[in-house]
Scaffold this motif. Structure first.
Motif, PDB file in Angstrom:
ATOM      1  N   ALA A 130      -2.967  17.856   4.766  1.00 32.74           N
ATOM      2  CA  ALA A 130      -3.186  16.423   4.977  1.00 32.74           C
ATOM      3  C   ALA A 130      -4.424  16.154   5.826  1.00 32.74           C
ATOM      4  CB  ALA A 130      -1.957  15.796   5.641  1.00 32.74           C
ATOM      5  N   MET A 157      -0.086  18.261  -3.696  1.00 28.10           N
ATOM      6  CA  MET A 157      -0.485  16.864  -3.884  1.00 28.10           C
ATOM      7  C   MET A 157      -1.594  16.479  -2.910  1.00 28.10           C
ATOM      8  SD  MET A 157       0.403  14.143  -5.694  1.00 28.10           S
ATOM      9  CE  MET A 157      -0.276  12.475  -5.636  1.00 28.10           C
TER      10      MET A 157
ATOM     11  N   LEU B  76      -7.911   3.095   5.514  1.00 32.13           N
ATOM     12  CA  LEU B  76      -7.958   3.632   4.154  1.00 32.13           C
ATOM     13  C   LEU B  76      -9.307   3.254   3.554  1.00 32.13           C
ATOM     14  CD1 LEU B  76      -4.502   2.268   2.861  1.00 32.13           C
ATOM     15  CD2 LEU B  76      -4.936   4.461   3.982  1.00 32.13           C
ATOM     16  N   HIS B 333      -2.038   6.897  -6.259  1.00 37.74           N
ATOM     17  CA  HIS B 333      -1.180   7.837  -5.539  1.00 37.74           C
ATOM     18  C   HIS B 333      -1.972   9.093  -5.184  1.00 37.74           C
ATOM     19  CE1 HIS B 333       2.656  10.455  -5.563  1.00 37.74           C
ATOM     20  NE2 HIS B 333       2.668   9.739  -4.466  1.00 37.74           N
ATOM     21  N   ARG B 334      -2.677   9.601  -6.168  1.00 33.02           N
ATOM     22  CA  ARG B 334      -3.488  10.801  -5.964  1.00 33.02           C
ATOM     23  C   ARG B 334      -4.636  10.521  -4.984  1.00 33.02           C
ATOM     24  NH1 ARG B 334      -4.253  15.492  -8.926  1.00 33.02           N
ATOM     25  NH2 ARG B 334      -2.598  14.718 -10.262  1.00 33.02           N
ATOM     26  N   ALA B 337      -3.367  10.631  -1.479  1.00 32.41           N
ATOM     27  CA  ALA B 337      -3.103  12.019  -1.047  1.00 32.41           C
ATOM     28  C   ALA B 337      -4.405  12.710  -0.682  1.00 32.41           C
ATOM     29  CB  ALA B 337      -2.371  12.778  -2.146  1.00 32.41           C
ATOM     30  N   ARG B 338      -5.458  12.390  -1.410  1.00 28.15           N
ATOM     31  CA  ARG B 338      -6.756  13.009  -1.139  1.00 28.15           C
ATOM     32  C   ARG B 338      -7.393  12.476   0.147  1.00 28.15           C
ATOM     33  NH1 ARG B 338      -4.763  16.006  -4.463  1.00 28.15           N
ATOM     34  NH2 ARG B 338      -5.834  16.902  -6.254  1.00 28.15           N
ATOM     35  N   GLN B 339      -6.739  11.471   0.739  1.00 29.55           N
ATOM     36  CA  GLN B 339      -7.154  11.004   2.077  1.00 29.55           C
ATOM     37  C   GLN B 339      -6.117  11.392   3.123  1.00 29.55           C
ATOM     38  OE1 GLN B 339      -8.437   6.851   2.304  1.00 29.55           O
ATOM     39  NE2 GLN B 339      -9.318   6.949   0.267  1.00 29.55           N
ATOM     40  N   GLY B 340      -5.156  12.250   2.707  1.00 30.44           N
ATOM     41  CA  GLY B 340      -4.156  12.730   3.651  1.00 30.44           C
ATOM     42  C   GLY B 340      -2.929  11.839   3.774  1.00 30.44           C
ATOM     43  N   ILE B 341      -2.848  10.804   2.933  1.00 32.88           N
ATOM     44  CA  ILE B 341      -1.742   9.836   3.017  1.00 32.88           C
ATOM     45  C   ILE B 341      -0.728  10.158   1.919  1.00 32.88           C
ATOM     46  CG2 ILE B 341      -1.134   7.382   2.965  1.00 32.88           C
ATOM     47  CD1 ILE B 341      -3.028   7.909   5.225  1.00 32.88           C
ATOM     48  N   TYR B 342       0.426  10.664   2.327  1.00 30.73           N
ATOM     49  CA  TYR B 342       1.424  11.152   1.370  1.00 30.73           C
ATOM     50  C   TYR B 342       2.548  10.128   1.230  1.00 30.73           C
ATOM     51  CZ  TYR B 342       4.242  14.711  -1.024  1.00 30.73           C
ATOM     52  OH  TYR B 342       4.965  15.439  -1.941  1.00 30.73           O
ATOM     53  N   LEU B 376       7.650  12.361   0.451  1.00 25.97           N
ATOM     54  CA  LEU B 376       8.736  13.350   0.386  1.00 25.97           C
ATOM     55  C   LEU B 376       9.946  12.800  -0.357  1.00 25.97           C
ATOM     56  CD1 LEU B 376       8.407  14.607   4.046  1.00 25.97           C
ATOM     57  CD2 LEU B 376       7.977  15.985   2.008  1.00 25.97           C
ATOM     58  N   LYS B 377       9.968  11.493  -0.562  1.00 25.90           N
ATOM     59  CA  LYS B 377      11.092  10.869  -1.244  1.00 25.90           C
ATOM     60  C   LYS B 377      11.039  11.067  -2.747  1.00 25.90           C
ATOM     61  CE  LYS B 377      13.069   7.889   1.914  1.00 25.90           C
ATOM     62  NZ  LYS B 377      14.310   7.145   1.838  1.00 25.90           N
ATOM     63  N   SER B 379       9.536  13.841  -4.264  1.00 26.19           N
ATOM     64  CA  SER B 379       9.301  15.228  -4.649  1.00 26.19           C
ATOM     65  C   SER B 379      10.610  15.997  -4.637  1.00 26.19           C
ATOM     66  CB  SER B 379       8.332  15.868  -3.659  1.00 26.19           C
ATOM     67  OG  SER B 379       8.927  15.889  -2.364  1.00 26.19           O
ATOM     68  N   PRO B 380      10.632  17.108  -5.330  1.00 30.56           N
ATOM     69  CA  PRO B 380       9.659  17.584  -6.282  1.00 30.56           C
ATOM     70  C   PRO B 380      10.133  17.448  -7.718  1.00 30.56           C
ATOM     71  CG  PRO B 380      10.913  19.431  -5.463  1.00 30.56           C
ATOM     72  CD  PRO B 380      11.579  18.169  -4.969  1.00 30.56           C
TER      73      PRO B 380
END
Lengths: 382, 382
Positions: A130, A157, B76, B333-334, B337-342, B376-377, B379-380
């Motif tokens: 992350a 991800m 963001l 969504h992707r 995630a590529r900014q560290g926000i999951y 995390l809600k 996955s997976p």
């Protein structure tokens, strides 16, 4: 500020790419020149960077943060006693590791590092993925093939390159050490900046408990970073007369993977001796454990490099190492859920550990259990 | 303080077991006697209960809290613009729903309620299960069979009785309404106390933005509670002259389940007309969707009971309703995630929505996107 070998004393510049002493393979520690005099708190900041004046010096532009660090204390009822759970899993990636990662990655950004390698049972890797994404840094992760699917999905991800390694946790470490010959080893085990970040959970508690230290901290221990960070932070606070004591520090391990406990009960003080004992144990262990060896996967560490300092810390604070069975962990996990606390099994070992220790701890003592990882990390297929 | 039917005006005591008007089936709203004059903040409390003076009155012993509510704002970067993500998923059960649940369950504890029923796509149910566990209250949950496995595992682990209902989200609602004939319906859709708790995200932002209101809030909308709570809270703050305006409020829906959008573009103002349109749509929709109809499962609501007030709010604040395709959601969504926000896909709809809206929003505007649920809600296995 410089990095020093804790074994032979050789010093290194903070920008070094080495991850342990090139002379004696000793472990690194951070040597700070100035001494803590008071806690200068940035009261408008509610992340780890609230304690910026106690962290390695950084310009604003290098700080890589996801807002981590403001974790609540909640009352837990265990065996008729009320103690404090520190919900460290209310963190951007769902575990306390974010405290260390924000500090380490911010410094690596300052140093101009563009790619890092790391190994982890899952939580540290997810955290690294992350913060690397946030810093636009490449991350290569080695994780045990048996890690929780939720953690592996999270790492992928977040854009890290993930290699799954079959076998016990240490095999992933070996793979990372090899890759570290070419890339910066951003290890949550060896990197001294990482530990500086973890220390912030102590500063936060210092505020939460009205500038007091609790009487005891009971933490799950694999690599022992919560214990090591607590000791370092409280020792500095004590030296600056900001607390009156260092809390008793207790480490909890799973019965099935308990090298620290073995060192504790055998009172092994000499490095060589314990290492031999552990190696024999680990070898026999690793033959048995092709897949996970405990549901407390976050602490399934057969050969913790910092074992020596962890044991001295625990001894000097009049703490102890205890082990808990799988059944005790499962039961503690369920007991917490029945109080609304949804944690991963690794965190539940602290609860089970407290039950074993409670007769040894004054009933009026202020006790804190850091709850390290979210229950969402272990569900549902694992 | 009393409960009032928003349709015919009939009033009820706050302890009522009814969940909608017994006279006209109208929706309930909370009627408070005193007017907000200033924000009295308990600066030593960092949970939702920091704003206790703005919440329905409760004794300390009835408060059921898990430390929820202190969520960070993080920058963001989207389409060359920097906006604010409010990480509402850093919450005890991993979603913003905890804000509403802590207030609702605390009040139900005061009223002596021992068992509740609820229906939910997953997040509200997980939240309810946790707070009921904390309050030692029984919870019966009806959830769609296609809800995320991680959410269902969480609900079960927290000790709620879970019934899975095959079919669209509304089928679970019907089942709960039936069960509500015997038990208290602790609904995050109908219960007015729940909405009072959600309002606290506005109070927190008011502090975070130095007592200003942002220019725009863009939120995923199924039942629209983030929109409704924001409007209510800002309207009260405006009346008390604590802010200078109400932000523009934007709702984002999935293209595949978009009753609010249909109401918005068709400018249907008359209840009967829109209801007919929606029913026809919902019927044809529900025939197609035996399983989930959008990856944004948290907002897959075909017949939002509060549609009328949601649309008037959006209109009065000069906001809008937009829809996003599944592909746009996946991409957003992707990108996060590529900014560290999951986050979970439902939350990513707000990101995708902002991209569509950005030309309509002043480039210097202060924009906030509540990020509602943890990655995390979802996955997976889901």
């Amino acid at each position: 500020m410089e990095i020093r070998c804790s074994c032979c004393g050789k010093t290194y510049p903070v920008e070094t790419r080495a991850w342990r002493c090139s002379q004696c393979e000793g472990l690194f520690e951070l040597k700070t020149v100035s001494q803590l005099k008071h806690l200068r708190i940035d009261r408008k900041n509610f992340s780890v960077w609230r304690y910026r004046s106690m962290l390695p010096s950084l310009k604003e532009q290098h700080i890589v943060s996801l807002g981590e660090g403001w974790t609540p204390l909640v009352t837990l009822h265990i065996g008729g006693r009320a103690i404090h759970g520190k919900l460290e899993y209310l963190s951007p990636t769902g575990s306390f590791k974010d405290r260390g990662t924000t500090v380490m990655i911010s410094l690596l950004k300052k140093f101009g590092i563009e790619a890092v390698v790391e190994d982890s049972s899952g939580n540290a890797a997810a955290s690294l993925a992350a913060y690397c994404a946030r810093a636009q840094m490449r991350a290569m992760i080695f994780a045990p093939a048996h890690a929780s699917p939720a953690k592996l999905a999270q790492i992928r991800m977040l854009g890290a390159r993930l290699s799954l390694i079959v076998g016990p946790r240490e095999f992933a470490a070996r793979a990372a050490e090899e890759a570290a010959q070419k890339n910066y080893y951003a290890s949550h085990v060896y990197n001294p900046f990482w530990l500086e970040g973890v220390k912030t959970y102590v500063y936060k508690m210092w505020e939460q408990f009205d500038r007091r230290a609790p009487d005891a901290i009971i933490a799950p221990a694999g690599h022992g970073s919560l214990i090591r960070a607590a000791y370092k932070a409280y020792a500095e606070l004590l030296a600056a007369r900001l607390v009156k004591k260092i809390p008793r520090l207790f480490a909890v391990q799973a019965e099935t993977v308990s090298p620290l406990y073995r060192g504790w009960v055998e009172r092994a003080d000499e490095r060589g001796e314990l290492q031999r004992a552990n190696q024999a144990y680990s070898l026999s262990g690793s033959l048995k454990v092709r897949t996970r060896s405990t549901i407390a996967e976050g602490i399934a560490v057969w050969q913790p490099p910092h074992w020596h300092s962890i044991l001295s810390i625990i001894r000097s604070t009049k703490g102890a190492v205890v082990t808990v069975s799988e059944e005790e962990t499962v039961q503690a996990h369920r007991q917490m859920a029945r109080q609304g606390i949804y944690i991963e099994p690794t965190s539940a070992t602290a609860i089970a550990g407290f039950k074993k220790l409670s007769s040894d701890i004054n009933p009026r003592a202020l006790v804190v259990l850091p709850l390290t990882g979210s229950g969402l990390k272990s569900s549902p297929a694992s």
